[in-house]
Design an enzyme around this catalytic site. Structure first.
Site, mmCIF file in Angstrom:
data_model
loop_
_atom_site.group_PDB
_atom_site.id
_atom_site.type_symbol
_atom_site.label_atom_id
_atom_site.label_comp_id
_atom_site.label_asym_id
_atom_site.label_seq_id
_atom_site.Cartn_x
_atom_site.Cartn_y
_atom_site.Cartn_z
ATOM 1 C CG HIS A 39 -1.917 -1.136 1.157
ATOM 2 N ND1 HIS A 39 -2.919 -1.256 0.222
ATOM 3 C CD2 HIS A 39 -1.997 -2.248 1.922
ATOM 4 C CE1 HIS A 39 -3.593 -2.372 0.422
ATOM 5 N NE2 HIS A 39 -3.042 -2.996 1.445
ATOM 6 C CG ASN A 40 5.247 3.193 0.979
ATOM 7 O OD1 ASN A 40 5.582 3.827 -0.010
ATOM 8 N ND2 ASN A 40 5.627 3.527 2.205
ATOM 9 C CD GLN A 41 -0.078 6.141 -3.244
ATOM 10 O OE1 GLN A 41 0.293 7.257 -2.897
ATOM 11 N NE2 GLN A 41 -1.287 5.898 -3.721
ATOM 12 C CG PHE A 42 9.418 4.401 -2.521
ATOM 13 C CD1 PHE A 42 9.933 5.670 -2.354
ATOM 14 C CD2 PHE A 42 10.250 3.413 -3.041
ATOM 15 C CE1 PHE A 42 11.246 5.961 -2.694
ATOM 16 C CE2 PHE A 42 11.564 3.695 -3.376
ATOM 17 C CZ PHE A 42 12.059 4.969 -3.206
ATOM 18 C CB THR A 140 5.510 6.969 -0.817
ATOM 19 O OG1 THR A 140 6.474 6.334 0.037
ATOM 20 C CG2 THR A 140 6.202 7.933 -1.764
#
Length: 166
Positions: A39-42, A140
């Site tokens: 779920h982290n958009q990095f 992010t």
């Protein structure tokens, strides 16, 4: 409250941009991978910036950023923290930035992934290298509810840093 330890830097001597997080979250620590939480958009942001399809293989992700001239690390080397939230970080120790900067002289920009990374660096390390550009970007993390499109727009500044236009 648990004491947690960050990772070694992912850096090549030719890297031009250093991206600094605060401290890896629980899932990243468990998997021993930067930004392991899906779920982290990095990773999605970085691959989108370079118009590349997202690769799920961690070793290929690291090779991807290395090829682009991007390095990764965290501001905090160790801290006490329950869970993954930056607001729960206590008793932090920062990483050894003087040694990193002496070793990696091609860096032109330091980018902070979120407020905690930026504020901790500002207070504990300082913006004392005049040859570097310092830029705070939106986190992010899934805890940051700013939309993907807006995060991507702000993170696009990395491209100008890599091209030497920052």
């Amino acid at each position: 409250m648990s004491r947690v330890q960050s990772f070694q830097p992912i850096i090549d001597r030719q890297a031009r941009v250093l991206i600094l997080g605060s401290m890896p979250g629980v899932q990243s620590l468990r998997e021993q991978q930067y930004y392991a939480n899906p779920h982290n958009q990095f990773w999605r942001i970085l691959y989108t910036l370079f118009s590349s399809p997202l690769d799920l293989d961690y070793s290929r992700r690291l090779k991807f950023i290395e090829d682009k001239g991007i390095a990764l690390w965290d501001v905090i080397a160790a801290c006490n923290r329950e869970g993954s939230l930056d607001t729960n970080i206590k008793n932090e120790t920062v990483n050894d930035f003087p040694t990193l900067f002496n070793t990696c002289s091609n860096l032109t920009a330091v980018v902070f992934n979120g407020t905690k990374a930026y504020e901790t660096y500002r207070k504990r390390v300082g913006f004392n290298l005049p040859n570097l550009i310092y830029k705070q970007l939106p986190s992010t993390s899934p805890a940051n509810t700013l939309g993907f499109a807006e995060k991507l727009k702000q993170w696009a500044i990395i491209l100008s840093f890599l091209e030497g236009e920052g």
